[in-house]
Design a protein around this motif. Structure first.
Motif, PDB file in Angstrom:
ATOM      1  N   GLY A 168     -87.597  11.852  35.401  1.00 27.67           N
ATOM      2  CA  GLY A 168     -87.306  11.157  34.163  1.00 27.67           C
ATOM      3  C   GLY A 168     -87.085   9.673  34.392  1.00 27.67           C
ATOM      4  N   THR A 169     -86.657   8.995  33.342  1.00 31.85           N
ATOM      5  CA  THR A 169     -86.440   7.548  33.396  1.00 31.85           C
ATOM      6  C   THR A 169     -85.019   7.241  33.869  1.00 31.85           C
ATOM      7  OG1 THR A 169     -85.750   7.516  31.078  1.00 31.85           O
ATOM      8  CG2 THR A 169     -88.093   7.156  31.538  1.00 31.85           C
TER       9      THR A 169
ATOM     10  N   PRO B 209     -82.579  -2.143  33.544  1.00 27.07           N
ATOM     11  CA  PRO B 209     -83.667  -2.989  33.041  1.00 27.07           C
ATOM     12  C   PRO B 209     -84.546  -2.176  32.086  1.00 27.07           C
ATOM     13  CG  PRO B 209     -83.478  -3.137  35.439  1.00 27.07           C
ATOM     14  CD  PRO B 209     -82.611  -2.000  35.000  1.00 27.07           C
ATOM     15  N   THR B 210     -85.250  -2.864  31.223  1.00 31.24           N
ATOM     16  CA  THR B 210     -86.101  -2.172  30.254  1.00 31.24           C
ATOM     17  C   THR B 210     -87.527  -2.714  30.312  1.00 31.24           C
ATOM     18  OG1 THR B 210     -85.529  -3.745  28.503  1.00 31.24           O
ATOM     19  CG2 THR B 210     -84.179  -1.740  28.687  1.00 31.24           C
ATOM     20  N   CYS B 211     -88.426  -1.886  29.808  1.00 30.68           N
ATOM     21  CA  CYS B 211     -89.814  -2.304  29.645  1.00 30.68           C
ATOM     22  C   CYS B 211     -89.989  -2.644  28.164  1.00 30.68           C
ATOM     23  CB  CYS B 211     -90.766  -1.183  30.060  1.00 30.68           C
ATOM     24  SG  CYS B 211     -92.519  -1.596  29.896  1.00 30.68           S
ATOM     25  N   THR B 212     -90.255  -3.893  27.864  1.00 31.18           N
ATOM     26  CA  THR B 212     -90.391  -4.360  26.485  1.00 31.18           C
ATOM     27  C   THR B 212     -91.707  -5.116  26.340  1.00 31.18           C
ATOM     28  OG1 THR B 212     -87.979  -4.610  26.328  1.00 31.18           O
ATOM     29  CG2 THR B 212     -89.310  -5.683  24.634  1.00 31.18           C
TER      30      THR B 212
ATOM     31  N   SER C  51     -95.225  -0.020  31.915  1.00 36.02           N
ATOM     32  CA  SER C  51     -95.727   0.847  30.847  1.00 36.02           C
ATOM     33  C   SER C  51     -94.561   1.543  30.158  1.00 36.02           C
ATOM     34  CB  SER C  51     -96.699   1.897  31.405  1.00 36.02           C
ATOM     35  OG  SER C  51     -96.059   2.702  32.376  1.00 36.02           O
ATOM     36  N   GLY C  52     -94.773   1.918  28.893  1.00 32.14           N
ATOM     37  CA  GLY C  52     -93.730   2.580  28.124  1.00 32.14           C
ATOM     38  C   GLY C  52     -92.806   1.577  27.472  1.00 32.14           C
ATOM     39  N   SER C  53     -91.668   2.093  27.010  1.00 35.00           N
ATOM     40  CA  SER C  53     -90.660   1.231  26.404  1.00 35.00           C
ATOM     41  C   SER C  53     -89.279   1.743  26.783  1.00 35.00           C
ATOM     42  CB  SER C  53     -90.803   1.204  24.873  1.00 35.00           C
ATOM     43  OG  SER C  53     -90.619   2.502  24.330  1.00 35.00           O
TER      44      SER C  53
END
Length: 572
Positions: free
Chosen positions: A390-391, A438-441, A456-458
């Motif tokens: 998972g994330t 951290p995030t993917c935006t 990739s993803g959000s």
């Protein structure tokens, strides 16, 4: 033990008594006899004859093994037919049937499968015998039956096959749960010698011993759950153990089986389950008199003892884990680890390389052999993660932190293709870093080690891992998830060995954690896997104090698990 190799001279030239041309082009290549023996060995192990529920199911399993062998170039198309004929002319999946060897008056012997020994009748002027071999490829000799399968004890599997057997301290990356005393949960300091004994020389101080503490185990059942009460213990220096040592797990995979998270709870609840989780529910916390204290949400991870301040973790819909179907025993498909589509969904063990998680240079390029190489922080030298479960998970209290769940050992499991029940097991390591995840935006990492780079993803993503310098520590847990009901219980609330505060998930009054999985539904193609287990101490005083480790944990996962492919593969 069953005889695995057939008489090669017979299979290469005939089916005991058939003319030599019966196998066509098979046998013209010098390597054909060995290839046939190898693939028949795979068939015997991956498609168990003794437990085959029907001839159709058995032959479908055999066909899958043969198709894979041909596709991988291990067996020619012509020899595929030869091996398939051996399976077709067998008693597998035919209860009571025998391989009947009938010898005519002229001395010619032929084999056929009869429904029973009584039906194995001699021809006029000849003789007949019911062989104890299952296939006509092995059953007969000129004039009668071949000797029965021998039961001689074979030498143990060789050291170096990656599977720790009796008499071996380790094999490959399997150390049987041993780690350096009082040190990293990842076993990062150990190495396995060529003779399958453990080399402890890389441990701090060159330690040579490990300590083992008793720990509770959970028992699952489709009816009444079994209560498990842990014994009192001191701090453990072993990894959690899962039963993933079936020799089948090292055989070629026949099918990939993805598990994709869907339709979970919108919230898993707050600290102490206040506010509560939202439906659908997949578990319950119970008090000393059996009263319900709180519901557990779905697609959630719960962690902590009775005084835990942690907010439950939400497992994002769309997360995926892939296992491989490697064989069939009766109606049970045996599942092992898979490479999946990559690090996002694979279920293979970490390692063999080791690097500093805290960004230290180590012995060069971040490589390390011990925590000392990484500055001495406990758990800072760890096995390289190959797969993530998972994330990354956000921790908001008592301090902002980010936990990165990694797969530490190969996953394994079983799926009953009649009852539609599923079990999945594996050891996870949560690597914890100070600061928000951290995030993917918009396809770009915001913060972390890859700030400004593509992703990739959000939201939280394994493409955007935390900054190594924020590493706090890592803790391991043996997750055992099932579609059946499972329970962890203690009359005193000490649900896990060494647990500093009684209770679970911020509720001191918890005495039982019960999870309620749901079996595969052929209409929705979904199942819920859940289970309670114990998370170990990390060895980092700061992390253990903040998270209350060691502590109980529970995971609930509702996923799309399309067993139809397995059902079709095996002819159910």
């Amino acid at each position: 033990m069953k005889r695995l190799a057939l008489p090669l001279v017979l299979i290469a030239g005939s089916l005991l008594v058939a003319p030599a041309h019966a196998l066509g082009a098979c046998g013209t290549n010098p390597g054909d006899p060995a290839a046939i023996a190898e693939v028949r060995s795979l068939v015997e192990r991956q498609c168990d004859c003794a437990t085959a529920v029907s001839r159709k199911v058995y032959l479908r399993c055999v066909g899958a093994v043969l198709d894979l062998a041909v596709a991988q170039g291990r067996l020619s198309t012509g020899c595929r037919s030869a091996v398939k004929k051996c399976a077709t002319k067998s008693t597998c999946g035919r209860p009571g049937a025998v391989a009947c060897c009938r010898t005519r008056a002229n001395g010619q012997t032929k084999c056929s499968v009869k429904p029973s020994a009584v039906a194995c009748v001699a021809p006029a002027g000849g003789s007949a015998c019911a062989s104890q071999q299952s296939s006509c490829c092995d059953a007969c000799l000129a004039g009668g039956c071949a000797p029965p399968p021998t039961t001689t004890t074979l030498p143990p599997p060789p050291c170096g096959d990656g599977i720790r057997q009796d008499g071996e301290q380790c094999d490959g990356t399997d150390f049987g749960g041993a780690i350096c005393p009082g040190s990293s949960v990842a076993g990062a300091f150990l190495s396995c010698r060529p003779d399958c004994t453990i080399d402890f020389s890389g441990c701090p101080g060159g330690g040579t011993t490990t300590t083992t503490a008793p720990r509770p185990t959970t028992t699952t059942t489709s009816a009444t759950p079994t209560t498990v009460t842990p014994t009192t213990s001191t701090t453990t220096s072993t990894l959690p153990d899962v039963d993933c040592r079936d020799p089948l797990l090292r055989l070629p995979p026949l099918l990939k089986l993805p598990i994709d998270a869907v339709d979970g709870s919108s919230t898993c609840g707050g600290p102490g389950l206040s506010p509560p989780a939202t439906s659908p529910f997949s578990g319950t916390l119970l008090g000393a008199s059996g009263q319900k204290l709180a519901d557990l949400g779905t697609n959630c991870l719960y962690l902590g003892g009775g005084n835990s301040p942690l907010t439950p973790f939400h497992l994002a819909d769309g997360s995926s884990a892939v296992v491989s179907v490697v064989g069939l025993r009766g109606v049970t498909a045996i599942a092992g680890p898979s490479s999946g589509s990559g690090p996002n969904d694979c279920t293979r063990a970490a390692g063999p390389g080791r690097h500093c998680l805290n960004g230290s240079a180590g012995t060069g390029g971040g490589a390390c052999r011990s925590d000392a190489d990484c500055g001495g922080g406990v758990g800072s030298c760890a096995l390289d993660a190959n797969c993530f479960f998972g994330t990354p998970l956000s921790i908001t209290a008592p301090v902002a932190a980010c936990a990165v769940p990694t797969v530490l050992t190969d996953f394994c499991g079983e799926a009953n293709l009649l009852l539609f029940s599923i079990d999945l097991r594996g050891v996870l390591s949560a690597r914890v870093y100070v600061g928000a995840c951290p995030t993917c935006t918009g396809g770009i990492c915001q913060g972390g080690a890859r700030n400004g780079q593509s992703c990739s993803g959000s939201g939280p993503s394994i493409d955007c891992l935390p900054t190594p310098s924020g590493f706090l520590g890592a803790f391991a847990a043996a997750a055992s998830l099932t579609t059946e009901q499972a329970e962890l219980s203690s009359a005193t609330g000490q649900l896990c060995p060494g647990q500093p505060s009684p209770g679970a998930f911020g509720r001191p009054d918890v005495r039982r954690i019960r999870t309620d999985g749901k079996r595969f539904n052929l209409l929705t193609l979904q199942a819920t896997l859940a289970g309670p287990f114990c998370a170990q101490a990390s060895g980092s005083p700061l992390l253990d104090s903040a998270a209350g480790l060691p502590a109980p944990a529970a995971a609930t996962l509702k996923g799309r698990v399309d067993l139809r492919e397995a059902l079709r593969l095996f002819g159910f």
